[in-house]
Each structure stands twice: as structure tokens, then as C-alpha cells.
Design a protein around this motif. Structure first.
Motif, short mmCIF file in Angstrom:
data_model
loop_
_atom_site.label_atom_id
_atom_site.label_comp_id
_atom_site.label_asym_id
_atom_site.label_seq_id
_atom_site.Cartn_x
_atom_site.Cartn_y
_atom_site.Cartn_z
N ARG A 222 0.82 -1.22 0.00
CA ARG A 222 0.00 0.00 0.00
C ARG A 222 0.85 1.26 0.00
O ARG A 222 0.33 2.36 -0.14
CB ARG A 222 -0.92 0.01 1.22
CG ARG A 222 -1.90 -1.15 1.26
CD ARG A 222 -2.79 -1.10 2.49
NE ARG A 222 -2.02 -1.23 3.73
CZ ARG A 222 -1.70 -2.40 4.28
NH1 ARG A 222 -2.08 -3.53 3.70
NH2 ARG A 222 -1.02 -2.45 5.40
N GLY A 223 2.16 1.09 0.20
CA GLY A 223 3.04 2.23 0.35
C GLY A 223 3.23 2.55 1.82
O GLY A 223 2.25 2.68 2.56
N VAL A 224 4.47 2.67 2.26
CA VAL A 224 4.75 2.91 3.67
C VAL A 224 5.95 3.85 3.78
O VAL A 224 6.90 3.76 2.99
CB VAL A 224 5.03 1.58 4.40
CG1 VAL A 224 6.26 0.88 3.86
CG2 VAL A 224 5.14 1.78 5.91
N PRO A 225 5.94 4.80 4.74
CA PRO A 225 7.10 5.67 4.91
C PRO A 225 8.35 4.87 5.26
O PRO A 225 8.33 4.04 6.17
CB PRO A 225 6.69 6.59 6.07
CG PRO A 225 5.20 6.57 6.05
CD PRO A 225 4.83 5.19 5.63
N ALA A 226 9.42 5.11 4.50
CA ALA A 226 10.68 4.38 4.71
C ALA A 226 11.81 5.38 4.88
O ALA A 226 11.92 6.36 4.13
CB ALA A 226 10.96 3.46 3.52
N LEU A 227 12.65 5.14 5.88
CA LEU A 227 13.84 5.95 6.12
C LEU A 227 14.99 5.33 5.34
O LEU A 227 15.36 4.18 5.60
CB LEU A 227 14.14 6.00 7.61
CG LEU A 227 15.31 6.87 8.06
CD1 LEU A 227 15.07 8.34 7.71
CD2 LEU A 227 15.53 6.73 9.57
N VAL A 228 15.54 6.06 4.38
CA VAL A 228 16.59 5.54 3.51
C VAL A 228 17.87 6.33 3.76
O VAL A 228 17.91 7.55 3.61
CB VAL A 228 16.18 5.65 2.02
CG1 VAL A 228 17.29 5.11 1.13
CG2 VAL A 228 14.88 4.92 1.76
N VAL A 229 18.93 5.61 4.15
CA VAL A 229 20.23 6.22 4.39
C VAL A 229 21.28 5.36 3.70
O VAL A 229 21.49 4.19 4.09
CB VAL A 229 20.55 6.34 5.89
CG1 VAL A 229 21.92 6.97 6.09
CG2 VAL A 229 19.48 7.16 6.60
N GLY A 230 21.91 5.90 2.67
CA GLY A 230 22.91 5.13 1.93
C GLY A 230 22.30 3.88 1.33
O GLY A 230 21.31 3.93 0.62
N GLY A 231 22.92 2.72 1.66
CA GLY A 231 22.43 1.45 1.14
C GLY A 231 21.55 0.71 2.13
O GLY A 231 21.36 -0.51 2.00
N SER A 232 20.98 1.41 3.09
CA SER A 232 20.13 0.78 4.11
C SER A 232 18.79 1.50 4.18
O SER A 232 18.68 2.68 3.86
CB SER A 232 20.81 0.83 5.49
OG SER A 232 22.07 0.21 5.46
N PHE A 233 17.77 0.77 4.62
CA PHE A 233 16.46 1.38 4.77
C PHE A 233 15.68 0.68 5.88
O PHE A 233 15.94 -0.47 6.22
CB PHE A 233 15.67 1.33 3.46
CG PHE A 233 15.28 -0.06 3.00
CD1 PHE A 233 14.04 -0.60 3.30
CD2 PHE A 233 16.17 -0.82 2.25
CE1 PHE A 233 13.68 -1.88 2.88
CE2 PHE A 233 15.83 -2.10 1.81
CZ PHE A 233 14.58 -2.63 2.12
N ALA A 234 14.74 1.42 6.44
CA ALA A 234 13.86 0.88 7.49
C ALA A 234 12.45 1.37 7.23
O ALA A 234 12.25 2.47 6.70
CB ALA A 234 14.33 1.33 8.87
N TYR A 235 11.46 0.58 7.61
CA TYR A 235 10.08 0.98 7.42
C TYR A 235 9.22 0.43 8.54
O TYR A 235 9.60 -0.51 9.25
CB TYR A 235 9.55 0.52 6.05
CG TYR A 235 9.51 -0.98 5.85
CD1 TYR A 235 8.35 -1.71 6.05
CD2 TYR A 235 10.66 -1.68 5.45
CE1 TYR A 235 8.31 -3.08 5.85
CE2 TYR A 235 10.64 -3.04 5.25
CZ TYR A 235 9.46 -3.74 5.45
OH TYR A 235 9.44 -5.11 5.27
N ARG A 236 8.05 1.04 8.72
CA ARG A 236 7.16 0.73 9.83
C ARG A 236 6.42 -0.57 9.60
O ARG A 236 6.01 -0.90 8.49
CB ARG A 236 6.16 1.87 10.02
CG ARG A 236 5.12 1.60 11.09
CD ARG A 236 3.96 2.55 10.98
NE ARG A 236 3.31 2.57 9.69
CZ ARG A 236 2.54 1.59 9.21
NH1 ARG A 236 2.35 0.47 9.90
NH2 ARG A 236 1.98 1.70 8.02
N THR A 237 6.17 -1.28 10.69
CA THR A 237 5.33 -2.47 10.67
C THR A 237 4.61 -2.57 12.01
O THR A 237 4.70 -1.67 12.85
CB THR A 237 6.18 -3.74 10.38
OG1 THR A 237 5.31 -4.85 10.18
CG2 THR A 237 7.14 -4.03 11.52
#
Length: 401
Positions: free
Chosen positions: A310-325
């Protein structure tokens, strides 16, 4: 064979049921809006649609598509139309401009302003304009002024307006809209920001526009001079990042490799609820937060969580990312919010994200906590930063109480 009388009776019954459902949902805040929705025959603006569809409280109906099947014009769900009318707080005798025409909403506006008021509805599509004009005349609302125009410039010949209601997804707020507001003017606009859209009711203040009224919504994008296409950055065939900033760069090869690297889980201990409020907070917290979209196949395989479909806000830094669950947790009221992270800096990015989740839960976890301000600036002068979304003609500043 169904007679006209039977059709009218069915439509009236379904309209009454829709009004009752909207009332039970808590949509109506005023008798005037409820009465308008109960009065206007919505099905006569949805030619060819089943009556049940026309009077479904949460169903939008596509009126026109392009050659690729994308929606160009739609009859918005009655739910969001009523919400926006309540945000507008329209009074009898007002002059109202509707940006994006379909006919039905203009008829509701005509009911609200009464015989002493004026409604102007404008659209860039000649076919939609003619359709709206015909529907309005056929239903007894011929006093509505239907105008063919690129509404990015407003309708100066009919200005000033006490209310401007925008019924298409706008990426910015054109200076013409602000200039054509009366002293008591208000703009209600579905504003697109970093991959999300909120219907925001803006009033004047000393430096621009300010609001504490915003609602979740979705609309077809604005056409004409105000059109804007968000950037879509493919990471793999099944994953992409959506963002406003056309200049932002990503290490797509590293991110593609990170997707299939071992996943880090980090849980916040905070409740997961009011996802629309949380999404607004996350999406506007830092320019490094973008919208992550992934395929259902990857979710089914357990590579990514279902939220990415559905699309989720993701924090992207360099070659890494995190998103909410989220996960079930009775201790937090049913669900707990957390983070999935991928890549060589997964732990660092996850911790940053979890701190945002905890901050929202402890300080801002309620309806209407955001104060949204639009500050006009010279074209291209706005710069994205924490709680600032840069636009062509200004900046959206979001503070949280």
C-alpha cells in the motif's frame, strides 16, 4: 420493467441510508451539510452506474479515464465530499469556487450558499465541463456557473471568493488561489506531500496560510499548469521509492542488495493506532523519509511486510532502509508498532526510526496534533528539511503539539 417511480423511490431510499451511514460515522458536524447531502440526487450525476454504487458512502466513481486506463475525473466518495464541506464551513450568501468539476459537489455547494450565494465550478477538460453543466441544469442547479479554465489561475473574473474548494490532488498552492480569497477566505485542498495526500483547510494569517484541520483523502492528480509527477525510483522490478524531490540521489544497487539481506526487527513498545496521523508525522519528519512500494509477491514470500503493498514511509540512508510495521500486543492495546530494517546500517537506521515512533506515541498520539502552515516563497527558494516540505511556490511547515 422498472418504472421511473420505482427508480425514484429506490434512489430516495438509498440516499437516506447513505445519509444515515455518514451520520453514524460521525462525518456530519452541521445540519446544513447533512441536509444538502440528503437533498441532492447523487445518482443523476453518476449516469450508467448502479444506484447502489452511486449511494455507497465510501465509493468513488471514475467518470473519465485516459487511454492507459488512469482516472482523469471521478465522482469522489460521498464520505470525503461531506468531510471537506464540513472543513469549509460554508455559510449562506458566500461566493465559492470549486476547482475540478463533476457537478454533484457543485450542487451540494449551491444548497449550502443558497439563492443569495454564488457557486463557480471550473475544470480544464471541456468534456467534463459540458457533462457537469448538463447534469446541473437537468437537476435544477443551472444557477451554478460552469467554467472551462485551467484553475491553476483561478477564475479572476468571478473573484473574490469566500471559499475555494479543490477537488483534485494539488501538489502546490498557486498564488492565484491566495490572491482571489476574500478577507474571510478559506481554501480546502487535497495537498500532496511526500507520497501522501491530506485535505487541509487553510485560513489566512500574517505570513501565508495556516491550518489545524486536515483529513485523510485521495484524489486524481491536478491537470494543467498545476500538474506535478512525483518521482518514482525503481530499486528492483518489484520495489520502488516514491518521492517529491527530483534531485535526491540513491544508491540503488546497494538498496537492491539490501532487500534480500537478513532483516533486522526492532520494536518500539508503543501502540499502533491512528495510522493516518502517524503516517503524516513520519512522512514529514525528515527529507530522508520516502514512500516505499513493493509487490505482493515479495510480501507473500516474507521478504517485505504487507504494508509495502500500500506504500509505507521508509527511512533511507545510503544502502540501508527501514520501514514501519506492526505486531499483535495486548499490552499496547492490541498492536505494537515497530520497524523492519535492511542493509549494512540496518541497526542505526532502525533505531532512528523507532525513536520517531516513540516520540509520536508519547507526545503527539491524538487527532489534530499537527499545525500546518503554507509560506509563500520565490519560485524554487524552498528547501526540504525536518518538518518542512518544499514546494515550487512556497513551503509547507508542519509543527506538532
Amino acid at each position: 420493467m422498472t418504472t421511473v417511480r420505482e427508480t425514484d423511490d429506490t434512489a430516495a431510499s438509498l440516499r437516506a441510508a447513505m445519509v444515515s451511514e455518514l451520520n453514524e460515522m460521525g462525518v456530519f458536524q452541521s445540519e446544513a451539510v447533512a441536509k444538502a447531502v440528503a437533498t441532492v440526487p447523487r445518482h443523476l450525476f453518476a449516469d450508467g452506474e448502479p444506484l447502489e454504487s452511486a449511494y455507497a458512502a465510501n465509493k468513488a466513481l471514475v467518470i473519465k479515464r485516459d487511454d492507459e486506463g488512469n482516472a482523469l475525473s471521478s465522482l469522489s466518495a460521498a464520505h470525503i465530499q461531506a468531510v471537506m464541506l464540513e472543513q469549509a464551513a460554508i455559510e449562506p450568501g458566500m461566493r465559492v469556487l470549486e476547482v475540478g468539476s463533476g457537478g454533484y459537489n457543485a450542487a451540494l455547494l449551491a444548497e449550502l450558499v443558497g439563492e443569495a450565494g454564488t457557486v463557480v465550478t471550473a475544470d480544464i477538460d471541456a468534456e467534463i465541463v459540458e457533462r457537469a453543466r448538463a447534469c446541473l441544469e437537468a437537476t435544477g442547479y443551472g444557477r451554478v456557473h460552469v467554467v472551462l479554465a485551467d484553475a491553476d489561475s483561478g477564475v479572476p473574473a468571478q473573484a473574490p471568493f469566500d471559499r475555494i474548494i479543490v477537488t483534485a490532488g494539488a501538489w502546490d498552492i498557486p498564488s492565484a488561489w491566495r490572491e482571489q480569497m476574500s478577507e474571510r477566505g478559506r481554501i480546502v485542498v487535497p495537498l500532496r506531500m511526500r507520497g501522501i495526500t491530506r485535505s487541509i483547510a487553510f485560513d489566512r494569517d500574517d505570513t501565508g496560510l495556516v491550518s489545524t484541520s486536515y483529513r485523510l483523502c485521495g484524489f486524481v492528480p491536478m491537470q494543467g499548469s498545476g500538474a506535478y509527477t512525483e518521482r518514482l525510483v525503481p530499486i528492483t522490478d518489484a520495489i520502488a521509492l516514491q518521492l517529491d524531490d527530483q534531485r535526491q540521489e540513491f544508491d540503488t544497487e546497494a538498496l537492491a542488495a539490501a532487500v534480500h539481506a537478513p532483516r533486522l526487527e526492532l520494536w518500539s513498545g508503543a501502540a499502533f493506532d491512528m495510522p493516518d496521523e502517524l503516517e503524516l508525522f513520519l512522512a514529514t519528519s525528515t527529507p530522508e523519509m520516502v514512500m516505499l512500494h513493493g509487490s505482493k509477491q515479495l510480501a507473500d514470500q516474507g521478504v517485505l511486510a504487507l504494508s509495502v503493498t500500500r506504500g509505507v514511509p521508509a527511512l533511507v540512508v545510503g544502502g540501508s532502509f527501514a520501514y514501519r510495521t506492526k505486531r499483535p500486543n495486548e499490552e499496547t492495546g492490541g498492536f505494537e508498532t515497530g520497524v523492519f530494517a535492511h542493509g549494512p546500517e540496518a541497526e542505526t537506521v532502525a533505531r532512528r526510526y523507532v525513536e520517531l515512533l516513540r516520540r509520536w506515541a508519547s507526545d503527539h498520539r491524538r487527532r489534530g496534533a499537527a499545525r500546518i502552515r503554507y509560506v509563500p516563497m520565490p519560485a524554487g527558494a524552498a528547501e526540504p528539511s525536518a518538518e518542512v516540505v518544499a514546494k515550487r511556490l512556497g513551503a509547507v511547515e508542519i509543527s506538532w503539539s
